[in-house]
Design a protein around this motif. Structure first.
Motif, PDB file in Angstrom:
ATOM      1  N   ALA A 293     139.911  19.801 -12.712  1.00 45.86           N
ATOM      2  CA  ALA A 293     139.593  18.716 -11.754  1.00 45.86           C
ATOM      3  C   ALA A 293     139.858  17.352 -12.383  1.00 45.86           C
ATOM      4  N   LYS A 294     140.986  17.269 -13.090  1.00 49.34           N
ATOM      5  CA  LYS A 294     141.352  15.963 -13.638  1.00 49.34           C
ATOM      6  C   LYS A 294     142.867  15.780 -13.684  1.00 49.34           C
TER       7      LYS A 294
ATOM      8  N   ASN B 219     133.322  17.011  -4.159  1.00 51.13           N
ATOM      9  CA  ASN B 219     133.286  17.689  -5.462  1.00 51.13           C
ATOM     10  C   ASN B 219     134.176  18.923  -5.579  1.00 51.13           C
ATOM     11  N   GLU B 220     135.083  19.127  -4.649  1.00 50.16           N
ATOM     12  CA  GLU B 220     136.003  20.265  -4.724  1.00 50.16           C
ATOM     13  C   GLU B 220     137.431  19.751  -4.754  1.00 50.16           C
ATOM     14  N   VAL B 221     138.276  20.396  -5.566  1.00 53.28           N
ATOM     15  CA  VAL B 221     139.706  20.065  -5.500  1.00 53.28           C
ATOM     16  C   VAL B 221     140.280  20.724  -4.244  1.00 53.28           C
TER      17      VAL B 221
ATOM     18  N   PRO C 274     144.627  15.607  -9.124  1.00 50.01           N
ATOM     19  CA  PRO C 274     143.875  16.405  -8.150  1.00 50.01           C
ATOM     20  C   PRO C 274     143.300  15.540  -7.033  1.00 50.01           C
TER      21      PRO C 274
ATOM     22  N   TRP D 123     143.947  21.548 -11.351  1.00 54.21           N
ATOM     23  CA  TRP D 123     142.975  22.067 -10.376  1.00 54.21           C
ATOM     24  C   TRP D 123     141.739  22.600 -11.121  1.00 54.21           C
TER      25      TRP D 123
ATOM     26  N   GLU E 134     146.080   7.902  -8.217  1.00 52.69           N
ATOM     27  CA  GLU E 134     144.694   8.233  -7.862  1.00 52.69           C
ATOM     28  C   GLU E 134     144.224   7.355  -6.703  1.00 52.69           C
TER      29      GLU E 134
ATOM     30  N   ILE F 256     140.230  15.297  -4.774  1.00 49.73           N
ATOM     31  CA  ILE F 256     138.870  15.862  -4.797  1.00 49.73           C
ATOM     32  C   ILE F 256     138.087  15.337  -3.589  1.00 49.73           C
ATOM     33  N   ARG F 257     137.511  16.271  -2.837  1.00 51.25           N
ATOM     34  CA  ARG F 257     136.667  15.899  -1.696  1.00 51.25           C
ATOM     35  C   ARG F 257     135.378  16.715  -1.782  1.00 51.25           C
TER      36      ARG F 257
END
Ligand code: SME
Length: 157
Positions: free
Chosen positions: A91-92, A124-126, A119, A88, A149, A121-122
Motif C-alpha cells: 500500500a505504498k 484504507n484499501e488499495v 496505489p 498493492w 499521488e 487507496i480508498r
C-alpha cells in the motif's frame, strides 16, 4: 537529455502543474470510472511520452488490467507479484530506477527500464494502482510520486 527536454517542455514540475488543471477539467462532470481512467492515462501519455501508463484495478483479489496507453500488457497480477503487486501489498508508492534489479519484476515490454507504481487507496484499501513505465533508466523520482499521488485523488473510485 533531461535538460534539453526541460527547455522544450518546461521542468517536470511545470509540466505537472499545467497538466493537473487539464485532468481536473477532463474529470469534472463525468462519473464513469472507465472513461475517467482512460482520459487520465491518455493525458499522462501525451504530456510525458512514457512507454506505458495506465491502471490495474483490484477485482476478486487480483489486479486486472484497466485503461492504459502503450504496448499490450499482462492482464492479471497477483498480490505481491512484480512492482504492481508489491505496491498493492505494501500500500505504498514504489519507484524502481532499474527494473532489471527489481526481484520479480514482470516484464510486459522488454523496452521498459524504469517504473513507478502508485496505489489508489480508498477507505484504507488499495482499489487500483497507477503504473508508468519508461524506456529510460531512473525516469521517475519523488516529484512524479508527489504529483501522481495528487492526480489519483481526483479519480472517482
Ligand atoms: N512491470 C509491471 C507489470 C505491468 S507492466 O509494466 C504494464 C510489474 O512488474 O508489476
Amino acid at each position: 537529455m533531461a535538460e534539453d527536454l526541460a527547455i522544450l517542455y518546461g521542468s517536470k514540475e511545470e509540466q505537472y502543474q499545467s497538466l493537473i488543471p487539464q485532468i481536473r477539467g477532463l474529470l469534472e462532470g463525468e462519473n464513469d470510472l472507465v472513461a475517467n481512467l482512460a482520459n487520465t492515462a491518455a493525458a499522462l501519455k501525451e504530456q510525458f511520452g512514457w512507454l506505458w501508463v495506465g491502471f490495474y484495478v483490484v477485482k476478486e483479489n487480483e489486479l486486472v488490467l484497466g485503461p492504459f496507453q502503450g504496448p499490450v500488457a499482462c492482464t492479471r497480477i497477483k498480490k505481491g507479484r512484480g512492482v504492481c503487486g508489491s505496491s498493492w501489498a505494501e500500500a505504498k508508492t514504489l519507484i524502481v530506477p532499474d527494473v532489471g534489479k527489481f526481484p520479480g519484476h514482470i516484464a510486459c515490454s522488454s523496452s521498459s527500464r524504469s517504473e513507478i507504481v502508485v496505489p489508489v487507496i480508498r477507505h484504507n484499501e488499495v482499489v487500483a494502482v497507477l503504473d508508468a513505465d519508461s524506456t529510460e533508466l531512473s525516469q521517475f523520482d519523488t516529484t512524479d510520486q508527489q504529483y501522481l499521488e495528487e492526480i489519483i485523488t481526483l479519480l472517482n473510485f
